[in-house]
Design an enzyme around this catalytic site. Sequence first.
Site, PDB file in Angstrom:
ATOM      1  CB  SER B 106      32.455  32.200  40.660  1.00 58.89           C
ATOM      2  OG  SER B 106      32.328  31.313  41.738  1.00 58.89           O
ATOM      3  CD  GLU B 201      29.880  27.599  37.511  1.00 57.76           C
ATOM      4  OE1 GLU B 201      30.646  26.674  37.784  1.00 57.76           O
ATOM      5  OE2 GLU B 201      29.783  28.627  38.230  1.00 57.76           O
ATOM      6  CG  HIS B 271      34.206  27.310  39.474  1.00 59.24           C
ATOM      7  ND1 HIS B 271      32.878  27.613  39.272  1.00 59.24           N
ATOM      8  CD2 HIS B 271      34.671  28.234  40.353  1.00 59.24           C
ATOM      9  CE1 HIS B 271      32.552  28.663  40.022  1.00 59.24           C
ATOM     10  NE2 HIS B 271      33.608  29.065  40.683  1.00 59.24           N
TER      11      HIS B 271
END
Lengths: 302, 302
Positions: B106, B201, B271
């Site tokens: 992330s 993503e 996630h």
Amino acid sequence: MHHHDQPSGIYLISPSGAVRDPQTVELAAQRLKGMGFKVSVDRSALAVHERFAGTDAQRLAGIQRAIKQKHPIVMATRGGYGLSRLLPHIDWQAVADSGKTFIGQSDFTAFNLALLAQTGACSLTGPTAVFDFGGKTVDDLTQALFQEMLSGELEILSFEAPDADAVDARGILWGGNLAMLASLVGTPYLPRVPGGILFLEDVGEHPFRIERMLAQLWQAGVLDGQQAIILGRFTEYRLAEHDQGYDLASVVGWLRRTVKVPVVTGLPYGHVKLKATLPVGAQVGIATEDGMAHLVLQEHHH
Amino acid sequence: MHHHDQPSGIYLISPSGAVRDPQTVELAAQRLKGMGFKVSVDRSALAVHERFAGTDAQRLAGIQRAIKQKHPIVMATRGGYGLSRLLPHIDWQAVADSGKTFIGQSDFTAFNLALLAQTGACSLTGPTAVFDFGGKTVDDLTQALFQEMLSGELEILSFEAPDADAVDARGILWGGNLAMLASLVGTPYLPRVPGGILFLEDVGEHPFRIERMLAQLWQAGVLDGQQAIILGRFTEYRLAEHDQGYDLASVVGWLRRTVKVPVVTGLPYGHVKLKATLPVGAQVGIATEDGMAHLVLQEHHH
């Protein structure tokens, strides 16, 4: 820019999101007529394709028609999302050569900035038909600033800026919606404006996202050599308990510590009712004094 | 990369958001010990400053200590926001020279990509301590893929990709979180990876925002010459009535029409609980066949 004694005509197009209620465009057209403008609505301004105001081809055709029709002003009905896809397909030189005054906001920042990057031509940001003239009420000052900018009468925009750094500078005014500007970094549609005066606003972006976008501009060298960063309104975000005091003021503090450019706050511009109409790509002056900021616009007509 | 027969040690740092519940780090440490790793927690891993895991100076010091301590693996406790601010202040050559294997996800994408851009060194993306090992349950496959990647045993990651374009290519694997990658465009922290294999993503981003970021990568030339774009999970966004059918599939369709790069879907990464551990900056192969995609990782150790 146009400086007719008589108000002129406005052509409405929808290059971004679909108009959700056609009556808002009708109402906006009536209101603009009430101000003395002639108004024409592009034939695909009310088109709907998914979330867009028509297919990419339809929206591009609307821009092409706007270039060729007779009215000197072209206004976006609204923002949303949609111009990013179109940027490589727009004939920017034809837009510049048309001599039309284009105006929009939010997603339209991509249009303002791409036009400046590709041709050096100036356009306007400020009211859009649906949001500013198609609702229950119209903000009187927004309307007045819009009309004065179009008529060339607005020489200085003064606003309260109690938290502004000291600055007295002249340069090219540029900017708009921060998320749109950040989305152009690295592309041929972000203008290079050495010594510029950069103004920014955004809506619905958490302060950490605002900071991340500013960090990108900083690290990409976009903020280097700017004479001032003018902050408009940043609205409609929600802080969380785990922010633990981190907020928009933290971001402005971080920006000041990180970038050696004077920061001016309080610009009446953003996703709010009260907004100035501003020239993107015009030479302006900015000065602060006694808690006020003065944006000198008289040089915008050249 | 490390290829010990015996599992080695992990050092936990917090370069991004504050750990909200210290017990999650304690639990993660226990779980990692249960897998045979030695575990040390950096002394400021639980620090809190506003929404960050300590001040910028504290978080930078944590990275410095991670470089110098004895364990070969350095894992981020969690993502959040915070690395963007630190990028110009990290000694990337020292990170590369340390020979440590850094892993996170992330926000950590900024670390993975900056390290690759500045030094060419490889790092990992995959589990973070709090999210993947500090909760009520641990995903068995996530754990197995993590352990196999660290031990060098994972040769091929195969996954269902019913919507994948035909591709059979080799190149440098790079990517991670799309928003973080887009936030690096134009900065010295985005690697140039000609002929690369790009994986992406994101979480909590509406499809129009995903598309806008992809449009930026496209118009900035980042997608040019990529051998494949591999899409992981895009989760936790909410469509609205006015999207009128526009959704993530629309974005993938637009991407395919716009960019001449094969698109592979279905990568178990994002996630979500089930995620692969992937090398960022390593030579890999990607091939699709009969509704399956095969990511060949055996060349990741060099």
